[in-house]
Design a protein around this motif. Structure first.
Motif, PDB file in Angstrom:
ATOM      1  N   ARG A  92      30.937  51.110  53.473  1.00 28.42           N
ATOM      2  CA  ARG A  92      31.156  49.709  53.141  1.00 28.42           C
ATOM      3  C   ARG A  92      32.150  49.035  54.079  1.00 28.42           C
ATOM      4  O   ARG A  92      32.270  47.799  54.070  1.00 28.42           O
ATOM      5  CB  ARG A  92      31.656  49.596  51.687  1.00 28.42           C
ATOM      6  CG  ARG A  92      30.674  50.100  50.638  1.00 28.42           C
ATOM      7  CD  ARG A  92      29.481  49.188  50.499  1.00 28.42           C
ATOM      8  NE  ARG A  92      29.856  47.863  50.005  1.00 28.42           N
ATOM      9  CZ  ARG A  92      29.984  47.551  48.704  1.00 28.42           C
ATOM     10  NH1 ARG A  92      29.764  48.479  47.781  1.00 28.42           N
ATOM     11  NH2 ARG A  92      30.309  46.327  48.340  1.00 28.42           N
ATOM     12  N   GLN A  93      32.876  49.816  54.875  1.00 28.89           N
ATOM     13  CA  GLN A  93      33.850  49.235  55.798  1.00 28.89           C
ATOM     14  C   GLN A  93      33.262  48.937  57.169  1.00 28.89           C
ATOM     15  O   GLN A  93      33.697  47.996  57.843  1.00 28.89           O
ATOM     16  CB  GLN A  93      35.060  50.162  55.950  1.00 28.89           C
ATOM     17  CG  GLN A  93      35.835  50.393  54.655  1.00 28.89           C
ATOM     18  CD  GLN A  93      37.233  50.908  54.908  1.00 28.89           C
ATOM     19  OE1 GLN A  93      38.072  50.228  55.491  1.00 28.89           O
ATOM     20  NE2 GLN A  93      37.498  52.140  54.465  1.00 28.89           N
ATOM     21  N   GLN A 147      41.261  45.303  54.555  1.00 32.77           N
ATOM     22  CA  GLN A 147      40.576  45.295  53.258  1.00 32.77           C
ATOM     23  C   GLN A 147      40.926  44.074  52.415  1.00 32.77           C
ATOM     24  O   GLN A 147      40.379  43.899  51.333  1.00 32.77           O
ATOM     25  CB  GLN A 147      40.917  46.575  52.472  1.00 32.77           C
ATOM     26  CG  GLN A 147      40.357  47.846  53.085  1.00 32.77           C
ATOM     27  CD  GLN A 147      41.150  48.326  54.285  1.00 32.77           C
ATOM     28  OE1 GLN A 147      42.320  47.965  54.472  1.00 32.77           O
ATOM     29  NE2 GLN A 147      40.537  49.162  55.110  1.00 32.77           N
ATOM     30  N   PRO A 176      40.624  40.309  51.558  1.00 36.12           N
ATOM     31  CA  PRO A 176      39.613  39.300  51.899  1.00 36.12           C
ATOM     32  C   PRO A 176      40.142  37.875  51.971  1.00 36.12           C
ATOM     33  O   PRO A 176      39.370  36.957  52.256  1.00 36.12           O
ATOM     34  CB  PRO A 176      38.634  39.424  50.728  1.00 36.12           C
ATOM     35  CG  PRO A 176      39.520  39.740  49.556  1.00 36.12           C
ATOM     36  CD  PRO A 176      40.631  40.616  50.105  1.00 36.12           C
ATOM     37  N   ALA A 191      35.560  47.789  47.426  1.00 36.32           N
ATOM     38  CA  ALA A 191      34.509  47.370  48.355  1.00 36.32           C
ATOM     39  C   ALA A 191      33.994  45.979  47.992  1.00 36.32           C
ATOM     40  O   ALA A 191      33.768  45.131  48.865  1.00 36.32           O
ATOM     41  CB  ALA A 191      33.368  48.379  48.344  1.00 36.32           C
ATOM     42  N   ALA A 192      33.816  45.739  46.689  1.00 40.35           N
ATOM     43  CA  ALA A 192      33.351  44.423  46.256  1.00 40.35           C
ATOM     44  C   ALA A 192      34.379  43.347  46.605  1.00 40.35           C
ATOM     45  O   ALA A 192      34.030  42.233  47.012  1.00 40.35           O
ATOM     46  CB  ALA A 192      33.084  44.436  44.754  1.00 40.35           C
ATOM     47  N   ARG A 193      35.657  43.699  46.471  1.00 40.49           N
ATOM     48  CA  ARG A 193      36.717  42.747  46.824  1.00 40.49           C
ATOM     49  C   ARG A 193      36.716  42.479  48.326  1.00 40.49           C
ATOM     50  O   ARG A 193      36.872  41.334  48.771  1.00 40.49           O
ATOM     51  CB  ARG A 193      38.065  43.306  46.375  1.00 40.49           C
ATOM     52  CG  ARG A 193      39.263  42.415  46.678  1.00 40.49           C
ATOM     53  CD  ARG A 193      40.523  42.997  46.053  1.00 40.49           C
ATOM     54  NE  ARG A 193      41.692  42.167  46.339  1.00 40.49           N
ATOM     55  CZ  ARG A 193      42.507  42.339  47.372  1.00 40.49           C
ATOM     56  NH1 ARG A 193      42.265  43.337  48.231  1.00 40.49           N
ATOM     57  NH2 ARG A 193      43.542  41.552  47.577  1.00 40.49           N
ATOM     58  N   MET A 194      36.532  43.542  49.116  1.00 40.32           N
ATOM     59  CA  MET A 194      36.545  43.408  50.572  1.00 40.32           C
ATOM     60  C   MET A 194      35.411  42.506  51.058  1.00 40.32           C
ATOM     61  O   MET A 194      35.534  41.832  52.091  1.00 40.32           O
ATOM     62  CB  MET A 194      36.439  44.794  51.208  1.00 40.32           C
ATOM     63  CG  MET A 194      36.644  44.836  52.698  1.00 40.32           C
ATOM     64  SD  MET A 194      36.576  46.552  53.320  1.00 40.32           S
ATOM     65  CE  MET A 194      36.903  46.281  55.066  1.00 40.32           C
ATOM     66  N   ASP A 195      34.309  42.473  50.318  1.00 42.89           N
ATOM     67  CA  ASP A 195      33.143  41.697  50.734  1.00 42.89           C
ATOM     68  C   ASP A 195      33.286  40.202  50.466  1.00 42.89           C
ATOM     69  O   ASP A 195      32.448  39.413  50.918  1.00 42.89           O
ATOM     70  CB  ASP A 195      31.894  42.204  50.000  1.00 42.89           C
ATOM     71  CG  ASP A 195      31.431  43.562  50.512  1.00 42.89           C
ATOM     72  OD1 ASP A 195      31.820  43.932  51.634  1.00 42.89           O
ATOM     73  OD2 ASP A 195      30.693  44.249  49.781  1.00 42.89           O
ATOM     74  N   ARG A 196      34.326  39.789  49.734  1.00 41.99           N
ATOM     75  CA  ARG A 196      34.480  38.366  49.422  1.00 41.99           C
ATOM     76  C   ARG A 196      34.754  37.563  50.706  1.00 41.99           C
ATOM     77  O   ARG A 196      35.440  38.031  51.599  1.00 41.99           O
ATOM     78  CB  ARG A 196      35.636  38.148  48.453  1.00 41.99           C
ATOM     79  CG  ARG A 196      35.435  38.771  47.084  1.00 41.99           C
ATOM     80  CD  ARG A 196      36.709  38.605  46.263  1.00 41.99           C
ATOM     81  NE  ARG A 196      36.681  39.412  45.057  1.00 41.99           N
ATOM     82  CZ  ARG A 196      37.747  39.674  44.319  1.00 41.99           C
ATOM     83  NH1 ARG A 196      38.938  39.182  44.670  1.00 41.99           N
ATOM     84  NH2 ARG A 196      37.638  40.417  43.234  1.00 41.99           N
ATOM     85  N   PRO A 234      30.619  47.409  58.270  1.00 47.34           N
ATOM     86  CA  PRO A 234      30.158  46.041  58.587  1.00 47.34           C
ATOM     87  C   PRO A 234      31.284  45.041  58.841  1.00 47.34           C
ATOM     88  O   PRO A 234      31.022  43.949  59.355  1.00 47.34           O
ATOM     89  CB  PRO A 234      29.360  45.642  57.328  1.00 47.34           C
ATOM     90  CG  PRO A 234      28.968  46.934  56.682  1.00 47.34           C
ATOM     91  CD  PRO A 234      30.109  47.865  56.951  1.00 47.34           C
ATOM     92  N   HIS A 235      32.517  45.414  58.497  1.00 46.50           N
ATOM     93  CA  HIS A 235      33.635  44.484  58.621  1.00 46.50           C
ATOM     94  C   HIS A 235      34.416  44.639  59.935  1.00 46.50           C
ATOM     95  O   HIS A 235      35.365  43.892  60.156  1.00 46.50           O
ATOM     96  CB  HIS A 235      34.598  44.660  57.454  1.00 46.50           C
ATOM     97  CG  HIS A 235      34.021  44.248  56.131  1.00 46.50           C
ATOM     98  ND1 HIS A 235      34.066  42.954  55.665  1.00 46.50           N
ATOM     99  CD2 HIS A 235      33.361  44.978  55.184  1.00 46.50           C
ATOM    100  CE1 HIS A 235      33.470  42.895  54.485  1.00 46.50           C
ATOM    101  NE2 HIS A 235      33.032  44.101  54.171  1.00 46.50           N
TER     102      HIS A 235
END
Length: 327
Positions: free
Chosen positions: A180-181, A144, A146, A31-36, A183-184
């Protein structure tokens, strides 16, 4: 890979509970990686992804969306990682020169419809898409990942499978925790029918996201044919049901793991069983490109296309990509 049965057995299954701590760690990391933030491409990027590991119908969705983009006046190109292939890219896919072992199966199907760039480095692949004449990139998978910024992201869900037990890998099929997905993504493509899919659709609608309902349409008539159907895709049972919808009488079915590399033993066994049963061999387009030439010649292909129930909202989202590209 073949999804373990406990992924469909509910979140309370002993194995799911035992693996939950590992899933929580994996989920936080991914999730942290996806948010980059990702690198911006030279043109709009439409990402066709899914929430889970395995197949959900992304490739037929990508093909259908590219056709709509062309009808709107755009020149789309596909960008794919080439799962299962040896090539890292960036390289333009040419099925006449490259094998399925080099590219994977899905890029060969995409390349029949539009320029297709295989690249594990998504930004480098996006640059090559533009060199190939694209003014819109349709990215098959990569929700997923980024590395490349997405202009519009649609998540594909198989309504029959839903999200399994709703846990992140390895406790379940989710690539990233669902919360966490959300918002993307900018919309949901729901393929087929099923209570599990309806639950995901309701969650998407509650967040104000459009739900694009669709179904797979068989592209051939198999009425009156006795068939031994085989498939190595995310949900082989879905393909077998499509064979029956096309009119086939299934006398046997054989399910293989997703992206299964068919070898001589597989082909010999299938051929012998079809002869014994007096049945025609039938498979998917994705499986057919992984067969050896002599065997592939005796195997019928059942293509499918994706049809949307109501294209109005979908076309509105796609027009948003086309506006501003010089048309």
């Amino acid at each position: 890979m073949r999804a373990p049965a406990f992924w469909d057995a509910g979140p309370g299954h002993p194995l799911a509970r035992a693996l939950a701590p590992v899933g929580a760690l994996y989920g936080r990391h991914t999730a942290a990686r996806m948010d980059r933030p990702g690198e911006r491409a030279p043109c709009p990027v439409l990402c066709v992804g899914n929430f889970t590991l395995g197949g959900a119908g992304k490739t037929p969705t990508a093909l259908a969306l590219a056709a709509h983009l062309r009808a709107l006046g755009a020149n789309p190109a596909f960008l794919t990682r080439g799962y299962g292939g040896r090539l890292a890219g960036p390289v333009r896919v040419d099925p006449s020169r490259q094998t399925a072992e080099e590219t994977g199966d899905e890029p060969r199907l995409l390349a029949r419809a539009a320029p297709t760039i295989l690249s594990r480095d998504r930004p480098a692949g996006a640059a090559l898409c533009v060199q190939a004449g694209a003014d819109v990139i349709v990215m098959d998978d990569g929700l997923q990942n980024p590395s490349l910024a997405k202009t519009l992201s649609l998540a594909v869900v198989d309504a029959g499978a839903g999200l399994g037990n709703g846990r992140p890998f390895p406790a379940g099929p989710l690539r990233v925790p669902l919360a966490r997905q959300w918002p993307h993504i900018h919309g949901l493509v729901l393929i087929g029918t099923g209570d599990r899919g309806e639950a995901v659709a309701a969650a998407a609608a509650a967040r104000g996201l459009p739900v694009h309902r669709a179904r797979l349409i068989p592209g051939a008539d198999l009425t009156g044919r006795r068939a031994l159907a085989f498939a190595g895709i995310g949900r082989p049972q879905k393909f077998f049901a499509t064979c029956e919808e096309a009119g086939a009488t299934l006398v046997a079915t054989r399910a293989y793991p997703d992206h299964h590399p068919y070898g001589p033993a597989d082909e010999t066994t299938l051929a012998a069983e079809a002869t014994r049963l007096g049945a025609d061999l039938v498979t998917t387009e994705k499986d057919h490109v992984r067969l050896t030439a002599p065997f592939a010649a005796r195997v019928a292909v059942l293509p499918v296309t994706l049809a949307f129930a109501d294209e109005g909202v979908l076309l509105g989202q796609l027009r948003g990509l086309v506006v501003g590209i010089g048309r």
